[in-house]
Design a protein around this motif. Structure first.
Motif, PDB file in Angstrom:
ATOM      1  N   ASP A   1       4.317   6.344  18.352  1.00 12.91           N
ATOM      2  CA  ASP A   1       2.878   6.043  18.369  1.00 12.91           C
ATOM      3  C   ASP A   1       2.025   7.042  17.589  1.00 12.91           C
ATOM      4  N   ASP A   2       2.119   8.325  17.930  1.00 14.85           N
ATOM      5  CA  ASP A   2       1.252   9.327  17.309  1.00 14.85           C
ATOM      6  C   ASP A   2       1.502   9.444  15.805  1.00 14.85           C
ATOM      7  N   PHE A   3       2.791   9.480  15.447  1.00 15.62           N
ATOM      8  CA  PHE A   3       3.121   9.571  14.024  1.00 15.62           C
ATOM      9  C   PHE A   3       2.605   8.341  13.284  1.00 15.62           C
ATOM     10  N   ALA A   4       2.898   7.162  13.834  1.00 12.40           N
ATOM     11  CA  ALA A   4       2.531   5.908  13.162  1.00 12.40           C
ATOM     12  C   ALA A   4       1.023   5.796  12.980  1.00 12.40           C
ATOM     13  N   LEU A   5       0.249   6.231  13.996  1.00  8.63           N
ATOM     14  CA  LEU A   5      -1.203   6.085  13.920  1.00  8.63           C
ATOM     15  C   LEU A   5      -1.785   6.907  12.773  1.00  8.63           C
ATOM     16  N   ALA A   6      -1.388   8.185  12.683  1.00  3.71           N
ATOM     17  CA  ALA A   6      -1.893   9.028  11.591  1.00  3.71           C
ATOM     18  C   ALA A   6      -1.380   8.525  10.248  1.00  3.71           C
ATOM     19  N   PHE A   7      -0.089   8.202  10.207  1.00  4.82           N
ATOM     20  CA  PHE A   7       0.535   7.775   8.954  1.00  4.82           C
ATOM     21  C   PHE A   7      -0.142   6.505   8.421  1.00  4.82           C
ATOM     22  N   ALA A   8      -0.246   5.489   9.275  1.00  2.00           N
ATOM     23  CA  ALA A   8      -0.783   4.203   8.817  1.00  2.00           C
ATOM     24  C   ALA A   8      -2.265   4.288   8.501  1.00  2.00           C
ATOM     25  N   ARG A   9      -3.044   4.923   9.371  1.00  4.72           N
ATOM     26  CA  ARG A   9      -4.486   4.999   9.128  1.00  4.72           C
ATOM     27  C   ARG A   9      -4.794   5.775   7.843  1.00  4.72           C
ATOM     28  N   ILE A  10      -4.176   6.931   7.684  1.00  2.01           N
ATOM     29  CA  ILE A  10      -4.489   7.768   6.523  1.00  2.01           C
ATOM     30  C   ILE A  10      -3.950   7.130   5.242  1.00  2.01           C
ATOM     31  N   GLU A  11      -2.707   6.641   5.288  1.00  6.68           N
ATOM     32  CA  GLU A  11      -2.132   6.024   4.089  1.00  6.68           C
ATOM     33  C   GLU A  11      -2.951   4.813   3.660  1.00  6.68           C
ATOM     34  N   ASN A  12      -3.265   3.940   4.599  1.00  5.23           N
ATOM     35  CA  ASN A  12      -4.042   2.738   4.268  1.00  5.23           C
ATOM     36  C   ASN A  12      -5.421   3.122   3.718  1.00  5.23           C
ATOM     37  N   HIS A  13      -6.047   4.128   4.309  1.00  2.00           N
ATOM     38  CA  HIS A  13      -7.362   4.616   3.863  1.00  2.00           C
ATOM     39  C   HIS A  13      -7.291   5.099   2.409  1.00  2.00           C
ATOM     40  N   PHE A  14      -6.267   5.877   2.092  1.00  2.00           N
ATOM     41  CA  PHE A  14      -6.112   6.368   0.716  1.00  2.00           C
ATOM     42  C   PHE A  14      -5.838   5.213  -0.244  1.00  2.00           C
ATOM     43  N   PHE A  15      -4.974   4.293   0.168  1.00  2.00           N
ATOM     44  CA  PHE A  15      -4.575   3.225  -0.747  1.00  2.00           C
ATOM     45  C   PHE A  15      -5.693   2.201  -0.939  1.00  2.00           C
ATOM     46  N   MET A  16      -6.470   1.933   0.099  1.00  2.00           N
ATOM     47  CA  MET A  16      -7.624   1.033  -0.042  1.00  2.00           C
ATOM     48  C   MET A  16      -8.606   1.574  -1.076  1.00  2.00           C
ATOM     49  N   ASN A  17      -8.641   2.910  -1.204  1.00  2.00           N
ATOM     50  CA  ASN A  17      -9.569   3.555  -2.137  1.00  2.00           C
ATOM     51  C   ASN A  17      -8.897   3.982  -3.450  1.00  2.00           C
ATOM     52  N   GLY A  18      -7.665   3.501  -3.669  1.00  2.00           N
ATOM     53  CA  GLY A  18      -6.971   3.830  -4.913  1.00  2.00           C
ATOM     54  C   GLY A  18      -6.801   5.330  -5.117  1.00  2.00           C
ATOM     55  N   GLY A  19      -6.758   6.072  -3.994  1.00  2.00           N
ATOM     56  CA  GLY A  19      -6.596   7.521  -4.085  1.00  2.00           C
ATOM     57  C   GLY A  19      -7.780   8.230  -4.729  1.00  2.00           C
ATOM     58  N   TRP A  20      -8.909   7.521  -4.867  1.00  2.00           N
ATOM     59  CA  TRP A  20     -10.085   8.085  -5.548  1.00  2.00           C
ATOM     60  C   TRP A  20      -9.713   8.534  -6.969  1.00  2.00           C
ATOM     61  N   LEU A  21      -8.807   7.749  -7.569  1.00  2.00           N
ATOM     62  CA  LEU A  21      -8.372   7.971  -8.950  1.00  2.00           C
ATOM     63  C   LEU A  21      -8.764   6.765  -9.788  1.00  2.00           C
ATOM     64  N   GLU A  22      -9.027   6.993 -11.060  1.00  2.00           N
ATOM     65  CA  GLU A  22      -9.148   5.855 -11.969  1.00  2.00           C
ATOM     66  C   GLU A  22      -7.749   5.266 -12.150  1.00  2.00           C
ATOM     67  N   ASP A  23      -7.670   3.944 -12.306  1.00  2.00           N
ATOM     68  CA  ASP A  23      -6.358   3.320 -12.436  1.00  2.00           C
ATOM     69  C   ASP A  23      -5.645   3.868 -13.677  1.00  2.00           C
ATOM     70  N   GLY A  24      -4.459   4.434 -13.483  1.00  2.00           N
ATOM     71  CA  GLY A  24      -3.698   4.998 -14.596  1.00  2.00           C
ATOM     72  C   GLY A  24      -4.058   6.433 -14.935  1.00  2.00           C
ATOM     73  N   GLN A  25      -4.929   7.060 -14.146  1.00  2.00           N
ATOM     74  CA  GLN A  25      -5.438   8.408 -14.460  1.00  2.00           C
ATOM     75  C   GLN A  25      -4.337   9.462 -14.542  1.00  2.00           C
ATOM     76  N   LEU A  26      -3.399   9.451 -13.604  1.00  2.00           N
ATOM     77  CA  LEU A  26      -2.404  10.530 -13.558  1.00  2.00           C
ATOM     78  C   LEU A  26      -1.489  10.502 -14.778  1.00  2.00           C
ATOM     79  N   LEU A  27      -1.121   9.320 -15.238  1.00  2.00           N
ATOM     80  CA  LEU A  27      -0.302   9.222 -16.441  1.00  2.00           C
ATOM     81  C   LEU A  27      -1.130   9.563 -17.685  1.00  2.00           C
ATOM     82  N   ARG A  28      -2.347   9.079 -17.717  1.00  2.00           N
ATOM     83  CA  ARG A  28      -3.248   9.359 -18.860  1.00  2.00           C
ATOM     84  C   ARG A  28      -3.445  10.854 -19.049  1.00  2.00           C
TER      85      ARG A  28
END
Length: 319
Positions: free
Chosen positions: A224-251
């Motif tokens: 429970d505890d692991f899943a809650l932090a993992f899913a909430r934080i991961e989904n939050h980052f991914f919904m926001n594209g990591g606050w990166l421009e698409d393709g930024q890290l490779l560029r």
């Protein structure tokens, strides 16, 4: 299995640990392992939201490294637990710099796997002068294409049984955007629905990161505890594209010029297609790429672990 594969160093306890108030209400847990004053390194865990584990200390020769490991905002022993406030890629990049200053080193080796590779690239492209070497595993560039491949259509075709369990908490009418459907539940007020969604989200990852089923790796994702932090934080980052421009890290990989690196990637890595490691290696000639046959995503896969230990050993005596 071929003989002569390198494995983890023996179990080790931290020689120092503590917390750092990084502002915004967040307090980050950190620990140091190995030999004080030896070659400095920082370990960046995956997820986002995965937290560190004792085995992570064992990726480095304890006699030749002074390794700082920390739980990123909102997960592991950092507080507040599962918090999404002031929790972005760029907050974490700033935290890494705070920890480096606290440790008192001018530059350090940066080691990151999966999301940790994303964060390592974001940090190294922002502060290249602070990075002595980069060791990356399971390269993830956090592009829209990668997110769609894992959470909408792609890996669903390889793991239809596990995909069905991932779909289960979401009504058919919402399945055209699985990340958004999960986001509503993970940030909602219904605690039971939140936990159910968190476990389904986390287990989808835990059960698709190894080439063959590995309960020792995947079981943790259902707690429970692991899943809650993992899913909430991961989904939050991914919904926001990591606050990166698409393709930024490779560029921006050109900013890594002059930083020696090793990229280790499993041929059958499901969350992180090998194409990204291939493209990164072409854009960053200072890196050696090891595309590991017969391996998935997790660092515990024997061929992957072998090349990671080889890499930290190789760089251990580099000034």
């Amino acid at each position: 299995m071929m003989s002569g594969l390198r494995s983890l160093y023996p179990e080790i306890e931290p020689f120092e640990h503590g917390t750092l108030d990084v502002g915004d209400g967040h307090v980050v847990y950190w620990e140091r392992a190995g030999t004080r004053g030896a070659k400095p390194a920082v370990f960046l865990h995956g997820g986002p939201g995965g937290g560190i584990a004792p085995a992570h200390r064992r990726l480095f020769d304890p006699e030749r490294y002074d390794v700082l490991l920390f739980d990123q905002r909102g997960c592991g022993r950092s507080t507040p637990h599962a918090s999404l406030e002031a929790n972005t890629t760029w907050h974490l990049v700033a935290d890494i710099e705070r920890l480096r200053t606290m440790m008192g080193v001018g530059k350090w080796q940066v080691f990151g796997g999966s999301w940790g590779s994303t964060l390592a690239l974001a940090y190294a492209e922002t502060h290249p002068e602070r990075v002595s070497e980069l060791v990356l595993r399971g390269v993830y560039l956090l592009t829209r294409a990668e997110l769609s491949w894992y959470y909408q259509f792609g890996v669903s075709e390889i793991f239809p049984d596990k995909w069905e369990r991932f779909l289960a908490p979401i009504p058919a009418a919402e399945r055209s955007d699985m990340m958004a459907a999960y986001h509503r539940r993970l940030t909602g007020t219904d605690r039971a629905a939140q936990i159910a969604a968190a476990k389904a989200w986390s287990l989808w990852e835990g059960e698709t990161i190894t080439l063959l089923p590995e309960p020792a790796t995947s079981d943790r994702f259902g707690e429970d505890d692991f899943a809650l932090a993992f899913a909430r934080i991961e989904n939050h980052f991914f919904m926001n594209g990591g606050w990166l421009e698409d393709g930024q890290l490779l560029r921006d990989a050109r900013r890594l010029a002059g930083i020696p690196g090793v990229i280790v990637h499993g041929r059958y890595d499901m969350p992180c297609p090998a194409k990204n490691a291939w493209e990164l290696a072409k854009a960053w000639p200072d890196a050696a790429l090891h595309l590991v046959e017969g391996a998935g995503h997790a660092y515990s896969q024997p061929g992957i672990l072998h090349h990671l230990i080889e890499a930290t050993d190789r760089f251990a005596d580099r000034p």
